[in-house]
Motif scaffolding. Structure first.
Motif, PDB file in Angstrom:
ATOM      1  N   SER A  94       0.831  -1.226   0.000  1.00  0.00           N
ATOM      2  CA  SER A  94       0.000   0.000   0.000  1.00  0.00           C
ATOM      3  C   SER A  94       0.855   1.261   0.000  1.00  0.00           C
ATOM      4  N   GLN A  98       0.345   4.135  -2.579  1.00  0.00           N
ATOM      5  CA  GLN A  98       0.033   5.482  -2.100  1.00  0.00           C
ATOM      6  C   GLN A  98       1.084   6.532  -2.497  1.00  0.00           C
ATOM      7  N   SER A 128      -8.696   0.971   2.257  1.00  0.00           N
ATOM      8  CA  SER A 128      -8.370   2.092   3.150  1.00  0.00           C
ATOM      9  C   SER A 128      -9.451   2.197   4.227  1.00  0.00           C
ATOM     10  N   VAL A 166      -5.179  -1.146   4.794  1.00  0.00           N
ATOM     11  CA  VAL A 166      -4.258   0.005   4.863  1.00  0.00           C
ATOM     12  C   VAL A 166      -4.309   0.664   6.241  1.00  0.00           C
ATOM     13  N   TRP A 167      -5.500   0.688   6.831  1.00  0.00           N
ATOM     14  CA  TRP A 167      -5.688   1.337   8.133  1.00  0.00           C
ATOM     15  C   TRP A 167      -5.013   0.573   9.267  1.00  0.00           C
TER      16      TRP A 167
END
Ligand code: PEP
Length: 246
Positions: A94, A98, A128, A166-167
């Motif tokens: 990621s 990103q 996300s 992603v979090w």
């Protein structure tokens, strides 16, 4: 087979990497059902590769270019990785999506190149925080898989999929076991139905020695991709021990 994979990102210089493998290789790593893969920075690949020669630990890279050679300043090719006996390469992390605009079509190119040249990819996907909040998790994962895996030929290579919300990456907040279980079940079924693929699926996102036993117990979790906790050899080894105990 289970996989315990370290992603050191842009951490650990050559001497720190060597210290890590010296300490790790002194520990008992005899479990045949769990493969350890270390993914150092490009600059450490050569020394780490030499350091791993008499061990069962395998070597991975964190990225590769989709072209096999040419005018791509600052990039690294599959044949350059193979010079270090690097068998694995992480694709689609990621952070690369990103910060380096790595889109699924680029990943599809990279997967094709990697597989055609006998390297084994570790493909990362994940939603996300906003996508989860908006109930888009499954459509996002499906989209990432559909494009990245379009017309790929795996041949005799291995391919691993890492579910990395992603979090949960680098936040200290791993996904709950319910979330991981639900997503892994979805992914297993989707891969089988749409790609006839039965491949190992790993979890990544704030894995630690504290939560690793509970996560590895989830049906369908075949290992971990570990960032922060892989930088400390004792923590990484504790996670490995938790994996082999189950
Ligand atoms: C990762 O970067 O792949 C990762 C999972 O990081 P962390 O373990 O720090 O969340």
């Amino acid at each position: 087979m289970r996989y315990c994979i370290a992603n050191w990102k842009m951490n650990l210089n050559i001497s720190e990497s060597i210290d890590f493998i010296r300490s790790l290789s002194k520990k008992n790593l005899q479990n045949n059902k769990t493969t350890i893969i270390l993914s150092p920075s490009f600059t450490s690949l050569s020394d780490v590769s030499k350091g791993l020669k008499k061990t069962k630990i395998q070597l991975g890279a964190q990225n590769v270019n989709s072209n096999t050679h040419g005018s791509y300043t600052g990039e690294i090719s599959v044949s350059m990785l193979k010079e270090f006996e690097c068998g694995w390469v992480i694709l689609g992390h990621s952070e690369r999506r990103q910060y380096f605009n790595e889109e699924d079509v680029i990943l599809n190119d990279k997967l094709n190149t990697v597989l055609a040249n006998g390297l084994n990819p570790i493909l990362c996907i994940g939603e996300s925080f906003d996508q989860r909040k908006n109930n888009e998790t499954f459509s996002v994962l499906k989209h990432q898989l559909d494009i990245a895996l379009n017309n790929i030929e795996i041949g005799n290579n291995k391919i691993l999929l890492a579910y990395e919300p992603v979090w949960a990456i680098g936040t200290g907040l791993a996904a709950t076991t319910d979330i991981i279980s639900e997503v892994i079940n979805y992914l297993k079924e989707y891969l089988m139905q749409n790609f006839s693929l039965n491949i190992p699926i790993l979890y990544g996102g704030s894995v630690s020695k504290e939560n690793s036993s509970a996560i590895i117990d989830i049906k369908g979790v075949d290992g971990f991709l570990i960032g922060t906790s892989s930088l400390d050899v004792n923590e990484f080894y504790d996670i490995y021990l938790n994996m082999i105990k189950r």
